[in-house]
Scaffold this motif. Structure first.
Motif, PDB file in Angstrom:
ATOM      1  N   ASN A 186      36.956  36.560  46.554  1.00  0.00           N
ATOM      2  CA  ASN A 186      37.542  37.317  45.446  1.00  0.00           C
ATOM      3  C   ASN A 186      38.304  36.364  44.559  1.00  0.00           C
ATOM      4  OD1 ASN A 186      36.574  39.743  46.226  1.00  0.00           O
ATOM      5  ND2 ASN A 186      38.473  40.478  47.140  1.00  0.00           N
ATOM      6  N   SER A 187      38.117  36.524  43.257  1.00  0.00           N
ATOM      7  CA  SER A 187      38.745  35.591  42.334  1.00  0.00           C
ATOM      8  C   SER A 187      39.212  36.332  41.099  1.00  0.00           C
ATOM      9  CB  SER A 187      37.716  34.526  41.951  1.00  0.00           C
ATOM     10  OG  SER A 187      38.173  33.764  40.878  1.00  0.00           O
ATOM     11  N   GLU A 188      40.289  35.850  40.498  1.00  0.00           N
ATOM     12  CA  GLU A 188      40.763  36.466  39.250  1.00  0.00           C
ATOM     13  C   GLU A 188      39.717  36.332  38.159  1.00  0.00           C
ATOM     14  OE1 GLU A 188      45.329  34.886  39.746  1.00  0.00           O
ATOM     15  OE2 GLU A 188      44.631  35.352  37.738  1.00  0.00           O
ATOM     16  N   VAL A 189      39.037  35.163  38.159  1.00  0.00           N
ATOM     17  CA  VAL A 189      38.044  34.905  37.105  1.00  0.00           C
ATOM     18  C   VAL A 189      36.738  34.457  37.742  1.00  0.00           C
ATOM     19  CG1 VAL A 189      39.780  34.263  35.393  1.00  0.00           C
ATOM     20  CG2 VAL A 189      38.795  32.502  36.863  1.00  0.00           C
ATOM     21  N   LYS A 228      42.938  29.211  38.903  1.00  0.00           N
ATOM     22  CA  LYS A 228      43.319  30.621  39.096  1.00  0.00           C
ATOM     23  C   LYS A 228      43.177  30.963  40.586  1.00  0.00           C
ATOM     24  CE  LYS A 228      43.762  31.862  34.724  1.00  0.00           C
ATOM     25  NZ  LYS A 228      45.077  31.952  34.155  1.00  0.00           N
ATOM     26  N   HIS A 229      43.871  32.013  40.976  1.00  0.00           N
ATOM     27  CA  HIS A 229      43.906  32.349  42.393  1.00  0.00           C
ATOM     28  C   HIS A 229      42.555  32.860  42.892  1.00  0.00           C
ATOM     29  CE1 HIS A 229      45.538  33.662  46.199  1.00  0.00           C
ATOM     30  NE2 HIS A 229      44.998  34.846  46.004  1.00  0.00           N
ATOM     31  N   TRP A 230      42.175  32.433  44.083  1.00  0.00           N
ATOM     32  CA  TRP A 230      40.975  32.973  44.731  1.00  0.00           C
ATOM     33  C   TRP A 230      41.228  33.016  46.236  1.00  0.00           C
ATOM     34  CZ3 TRP A 230      38.563  29.828  48.326  1.00  0.00           C
ATOM     35  CH2 TRP A 230      38.800  28.439  48.220  1.00  0.00           C
ATOM     36  N   THR A 231      40.482  33.872  46.902  1.00  0.00           N
ATOM     37  CA  THR A 231      40.643  33.990  48.345  1.00  0.00           C
ATOM     38  C   THR A 231      39.333  34.432  48.983  1.00  0.00           C
ATOM     39  OG1 THR A 231      41.940  35.031  50.092  1.00  0.00           O
ATOM     40  CG2 THR A 231      41.468  36.391  48.192  1.00  0.00           C
ATOM     41  N   SER A 283      37.343  36.794  50.982  1.00  0.00           N
ATOM     42  CA  SER A 283      37.592  38.188  51.325  1.00  0.00           C
ATOM     43  C   SER A 283      36.743  38.653  52.512  1.00  0.00           C
ATOM     44  CB  SER A 283      37.312  39.085  50.116  1.00  0.00           C
ATOM     45  OG  SER A 283      35.969  38.916  49.713  1.00  0.00           O
ATOM     46  N   ASN A 317      34.926  39.117  40.797  1.00  0.00           N
ATOM     47  CA  ASN A 317      36.196  39.333  40.106  1.00  0.00           C
ATOM     48  C   ASN A 317      36.511  40.822  39.965  1.00  0.00           C
ATOM     49  OD1 ASN A 317      34.455  40.156  38.103  1.00  0.00           O
ATOM     50  ND2 ASN A 317      35.460  39.016  36.452  1.00  0.00           N
TER      51      ASN A 317
END
Lengths: 251, 222
Positions: free
Chosen positions: B174-177, B142-145, B147, B98
């Motif tokens: 990668n994640s917001e949380v 929550k958004h994640w991608t 990376s 995060n």
């Protein structure tokens, strides 16, 4: 087949639901597969959310058994097939390990093998092996397990004085649970070169005990990082991983 | 596909029915075709013929007869192939980041820790849908991608019984949380990334352990 195994199988729904010719194939398989069959007779009709309906096919080679089961997922109701590679000696077939050589209390080398393996039709840098799994009595007692490995290596090397300075029982690992039921015991051990020249002893041998040939290799401790890329034996990588986790070695 | 092995002496010595079965398998599996095309005569051994082929479910046991040249001893060796594995499916472990902290995700149970990334639909890694659903729940949508995907080479899980080589990698997300560890269950275990090397004492899957040690080696090199 062992009468006890036959009786155990007859108490299982999945066995009784299997076609007669399949049952007969199981009951008449070579005695050398008794360990595999005993473990098969331990397979309950239901494990977790998987219900075994029946055995739909089974084949025996010299060393391997291939059972195919029809199963049902009790949560979804879906019926499908499961299969795996079994070994005639059962899940606990072999031991793999790593020997380390120290001199004056300092680690000098890791001892591994370079083996030609028929299945992959090439050589592989791999862990120490060609050692059968000992019986439960020897395996569960660390001192007996250490002695067992010392004796196995003595026989391989033709040397009487294999006595480990330190021995690490590293437990078990599964090479590939998606394909086989096999479970491998792993170990690491330290030999001292203070009195016996183990470096020369290991590298002077070409061993062929089970129809495949291998040579021991000495990997200098400083070359470990690059060796981790050179070896693709998952047992060996896992042994290093476990030694690292236990702080026996540090990268 | 060209089957060079059909010119070989061992092929001509093989029973016609077995030849036919092998050809059918090689049409379906490029892995097996490659294997037989590259099967070579060793200096000390001669491959006499394929002795038998037993197909069962998705697996097949192949038994090969060969002769040791200096003793004339005839030996049989067998191995198992997965007929449906046209290419070796890869396995990976996953970390979540995060921007401040990093977690390692161990999915399912201790003995089944790795995934089969699917590159078939695009050049991007497609994680299994069951894991994606689980991850979305744990991250509260929550958004994640993804990376980064790190290639960690290949491993051979079982050189004595099967010719399969498995590509292994590490997937960074990668994640917001991050995942709240109180929400994890029997299917998911979470470790701090700085505990990467110590996980080796807790898991029994050799493929996962191989991924961990190779990843650690890479981290040391960077």
């Amino acid at each position: 087949m062992n009468k006890l195994i036959a009786e155990r199988l007859s108490n299982l729904n999945w066995f009784n639901n299997s076609e007669e010719n399949i049952q007969e194939t199981l009951l008449n398989c070579p005695e050398s597969f008794d360990n595999f069959l005993f473990e098969l007779s331990n397979r309950k009709d239901i494990a977790g959310n998987i219900e075994i309906i029946r055995l739909i096919a089974i084949s025996f080679g010299n060393h391997f058994a291939l059972p195919v089961f029809e199963v049902k997922d009790t949560k979804s109701g879906k019926i499908f097939e499961y299969e795996f590679i079994g070994r005639k000696r059962g899940t606990k077939h072999s031991v793999r390990g790593l020997v380390m050589i120290e001199k004056d209390g300092e680690l000098q080398y890791f001892v591994t093998r370079k083996s030609w393996r028929f299945a992959i039709d090439s050589t592989i840098n791999e862990s120490i092996g060609s050692i059968y799994e000992p019986d439960d009595n020897s395996r569960l007692d660390k001192f007996k397990f250490k002695n067992y490995i010392e004796n196995a290596l003595s026989e391989q090397l033709g040397e009487e004085d294999v006595i480990f300075e330190r021995f690490y029982d590293l437990g078990w690992l599964y090479p590939d649970v998606g394909m086989t039921h096999h479970k491998v015991s792993i170990f690491a051990a330290v030999l001292s070169s203070d009195r016996i020249d183990w470096d020369t002893i290991f590298t002077s041998k070409i061993i062929n005990q089970k129809n495949y040939e291998f040579q021991y290799e000495l990997i200098p401790v400083n070359n470990l990082l690059s060796y981790l890329a050179a070896t693709n034996d998952s047992h060996l990588l896992a042994i290093f991983g476990r030694l690292q986790a236990l702080n026996v070695i540090k990268l | 596909m060209i089957f060079n092995f059909k010119e070989k002496k061992w092929w001509k010595n093989t029973n016609m029915e077995i030849q036919s079965n092998i050809e059918n398998l090689c049409v379906k599996s490029s892995l097996l075709a490659d294997y037989f095309n590259s099967l070579k005569i060793e200096i000390k051994k001669e491959i006499v013929r394929i002795d038998s082929l037993q197909e069962i479910g998705r697996l097949a046991v192949i038994k090969i007869e060969y002769r040791i040249n200096n003793t004339n001893q005839v030996v049989y060796n067998e191995f198992v192939i997965d007929k449906e594995q046209n290419s070796s499916g890869g396995r990976c472990l996953i970390s979540l980041n995060n921007g401040f902290n990093r977690q390692i995700i161990i999915y399912k149970n201790e003995s089944m820790l790795t995934f089969f990334p699917d590159f078939s639909k695009s050049n991007l890694c497609q994680l299994p849908q069951s894991f994606v659903k689980k991850l979305n729940i744990l991250l509260n949508n929550k958004h994640w991608t993804i990376s980064k995907i790190t290639d960690l080479g290949t491993i051979v899980p079982f050189a004595e019984i099967c010719p399969i080589k498995i590509p292994i990698f590490w997937v960074d997300i990668n994640s917001e949380v991050l995942i709240d560890q109180s929400l994890t269950d029997k299917e998911i275990k979470i470790y701090d990334y700085n505990k990467l090397t110590s996980i080796g004492s807790k898991i029994n899957d050799s493929i996962a352990l191989s991924i961990i040690i190779r990843k650690h080696k890479l981290d040391k090199n960077e």
